[in-house]
Write a protein that holds these residues in place. Sequence first.
Motif, short mmCIF file in Angstrom:
data_model
loop_
_atom_site.label_atom_id
_atom_site.label_comp_id
_atom_site.label_asym_id
_atom_site.label_seq_id
_atom_site.Cartn_x
_atom_site.Cartn_y
_atom_site.Cartn_z
N ALA A 186 -19.37 35.13 20.58
CA ALA A 186 -18.86 36.51 20.51
C ALA A 186 -19.78 37.59 19.79
CB ALA A 186 -17.57 36.39 19.67
N PRO A 187 -19.83 38.41 20.70
CA PRO A 187 -20.87 39.63 20.09
C PRO A 187 -20.09 40.64 18.92
CG PRO A 187 -19.77 40.56 22.23
CD PRO A 187 -19.26 38.95 21.83
N ALA A 188 -21.13 41.24 18.29
CA ALA A 188 -20.48 42.15 17.19
C ALA A 188 -19.34 43.08 17.74
CB ALA A 188 -21.61 42.85 16.60
N PRO A 189 -18.21 43.04 17.59
CA PRO A 189 -17.17 43.87 17.99
C PRO A 189 -17.42 45.23 17.76
CG PRO A 189 -16.61 42.88 15.79
CD PRO A 189 -17.71 42.49 16.20
N PRO A 190 -17.11 46.16 18.87
CA PRO A 190 -17.06 47.49 18.74
C PRO A 190 -15.82 48.19 17.95
CG PRO A 190 -16.72 46.86 20.87
CD PRO A 190 -16.86 45.56 20.38
N ALA A 191 -15.75 49.50 17.62
CA ALA A 191 -14.68 49.93 17.31
C ALA A 191 -13.66 50.27 18.25
CB ALA A 191 -14.80 51.16 16.21
N ALA A 192 -12.49 49.83 18.17
CA ALA A 192 -11.57 50.12 19.39
C ALA A 192 -10.49 51.21 18.90
CB ALA A 192 -10.72 48.82 19.54
N VAL A 193 -10.16 51.89 19.84
CA VAL A 193 -9.21 53.27 19.45
C VAL A 193 -7.85 52.49 19.32
CG1 VAL A 193 -10.66 54.82 20.93
CG2 VAL A 193 -9.04 53.37 21.87
N ALA A 194 -6.94 53.15 18.60
CA ALA A 194 -5.67 52.87 18.17
C ALA A 194 -4.63 52.40 19.43
CB ALA A 194 -5.06 53.87 17.38
N PRO A 195 -4.66 53.39 20.49
CA PRO A 195 -3.86 52.83 21.61
C PRO A 195 -4.19 51.67 22.25
CG PRO A 195 -4.35 55.41 21.43
CD PRO A 195 -5.50 54.74 20.84
N LEU A 196 -5.41 51.47 22.52
CA LEU A 196 -5.77 50.46 23.31
C LEU A 196 -5.88 49.11 22.33
CD1 LEU A 196 -7.33 48.89 25.54
CD2 LEU A 196 -9.48 49.56 24.48
N SER A 197 -5.76 49.06 21.11
CA SER A 197 -5.83 48.05 20.14
C SER A 197 -4.41 47.72 20.14
CB SER A 197 -6.03 48.32 18.71
OG SER A 197 -5.73 47.46 17.59
N PHE A 198 -3.46 48.60 20.25
CA PHE A 198 -1.82 48.42 20.35
C PHE A 198 -1.57 47.48 21.57
CE2 PHE A 198 2.19 49.51 21.82
CZ PHE A 198 2.81 48.99 20.84
N LEU A 199 -2.21 48.09 22.72
CA LEU A 199 -1.79 47.48 24.01
C LEU A 199 -2.49 45.92 24.07
CD1 LEU A 199 -2.76 50.34 26.38
CD2 LEU A 199 -0.52 49.52 25.88
N VAL A 200 -3.59 45.83 23.50
CA VAL A 200 -3.93 44.33 23.27
C VAL A 200 -3.03 43.61 22.61
CG1 VAL A 200 -5.91 42.99 22.51
CG2 VAL A 200 -6.45 45.08 23.70
N ARG A 201 -2.55 44.15 21.42
CA ARG A 201 -1.75 43.07 20.62
C ARG A 201 -0.18 42.82 21.35
NH1 ARG A 201 -3.29 46.87 16.27
NH2 ARG A 201 -0.91 47.82 16.46
N ALA A 202 -0.07 43.91 22.26
CA ALA A 202 1.29 43.62 22.83
C ALA A 202 0.92 42.65 24.14
CB ALA A 202 1.90 44.93 23.40
N ALA A 203 -0.01 42.83 24.71
CA ALA A 203 -0.47 42.01 25.89
C ALA A 203 -0.86 40.71 25.70
CB ALA A 203 -1.87 42.87 26.56
N VAL A 204 -1.58 40.13 24.43
CA VAL A 204 -2.08 39.01 24.35
C VAL A 204 -0.89 38.10 24.21
CG1 VAL A 204 -3.42 37.43 22.60
CG2 VAL A 204 -4.16 39.62 23.47
N PRO A 205 0.07 38.29 23.36
CA PRO A 205 1.29 37.22 23.38
C PRO A 205 1.94 37.00 24.86
CG PRO A 205 1.33 38.61 21.41
CD PRO A 205 0.41 39.27 22.40
N ALA A 206 1.89 38.26 25.53
CA ALA A 206 2.73 38.04 26.67
C ALA A 206 1.77 37.27 27.72
CB ALA A 206 2.93 39.46 27.34
N GLY A 207 0.43 37.35 27.59
CA GLY A 207 -0.46 36.84 28.50
C GLY A 207 -0.47 35.22 27.90
N ILE A 208 -0.43 34.68 26.92
CA ILE A 208 -0.39 33.32 26.28
C ILE A 208 0.96 32.78 27.25
CG2 ILE A 208 -0.04 31.80 24.59
CD1 ILE A 208 -1.55 33.74 22.66
N VAL A 209 2.15 33.48 27.07
CA VAL A 209 3.36 32.94 27.94
C VAL A 209 2.99 32.64 29.05
CG1 VAL A 209 5.74 33.42 28.46
CG2 VAL A 209 4.58 33.93 25.94
N VAL A 210 2.46 33.93 29.80
CA VAL A 210 2.21 33.59 31.33
C VAL A 210 1.27 32.46 31.63
CG1 VAL A 210 0.79 34.72 33.11
CG2 VAL A 210 2.48 36.11 31.71
N ALA A 211 0.30 32.50 30.70
CA ALA A 211 -0.74 31.27 30.98
C ALA A 211 0.21 29.89 30.84
CB ALA A 211 -1.92 31.40 29.83
#
Length: 321
Positions: A186-211
């Motif tokens: 994993a590379p050094a993480p860049p800074a993520a903007v707040a809306p995108l960070s929120f969307l990722v937090r919401a999408a990852v649990p749903a994605g795990i359920v889908v997987a």
Amino acid sequence: MSGGTVGTVLDGLLAVAAVALAVSSLLARARFPAVGLFIGFGVVVGLIYARLAAPDLAMAEVAIGAAATGALLLRTVSATSGVATTRASPRSPGRSGARRVAAVVAGAVASAAVLGVALAAVLSVPPRTRLPALVMERVPDSGVDHPVTAVLLAFRAFDTLLEVVVVLVAAVACLALAPTPQTGLAPAPPAAVAPLSFLVRAAVPAGIVVAGWVLYIGTYAPGGAFHGGAVLGGLLLLLVLTGRQPPALGPRALPSGLVLGAAVFLAVAIVGLLVGEALLDYGHLATIAIVTIESSIALSVGLTLAAFYLALVPDPHGALR
């Protein structure tokens, strides 16, 4: 125009498009257009599999053959953009182009001949002894209800085991490209903007359920380990690209996760031999064994796809991963 005629026309267009995209990708002089044509070829092949009533192969081709492989090729082209982008030799471009065309034509003719012979052989077999009929007759004995999963994990499980080992070897090669074993992929993480960070937090649990759902339905419908693994790999990349470093990509967890699928598959085979069954014959525990193998393969495939993508990401100090 009747439905059968429309289907025939569609099949013909897909066949022509696949050949045209393949030839165009091989003959493209620039790398970016070649990769774009390759991705288009993968999508068309996925549609062809769908027309052949093989949705499992269609999903795998589009997700892995087109999307994941296309992303890897685009990453490679971006990392080597300073290199010359043409394939023809500067000394004799005309001769090189003629040889390329001749090679493509020869390959197309040879492929058509092999396909024709194989088709003739299949059509000459009586309907009752064709492979699909034999598979459907034995599906109830496999431990699962979907014929594709039965073929991959029961009837030709040894081949699938070898394929998982090949994927593991490819993942090890990616690990070898990392600058040091301590840094992981994993590379050094860049800074993520707040809306995108929120969307990722919401999408990852749903994605795990889908997987997990895609993995589970592989026992009775199109789905399975490679499809669920592709979803997991996409989630890992989404986390990395938005400023997070998943623990699964760390220097300790990553090697264990990569080897998990092959290790569990081999362990199930050995246990079967120890209890008196044939190699990869799961006996009355077939359903449990296949679900266990599929789950471990899905995790390994997800990590492998993420490793493929991240292996050549430049680090902040200028090293090429």
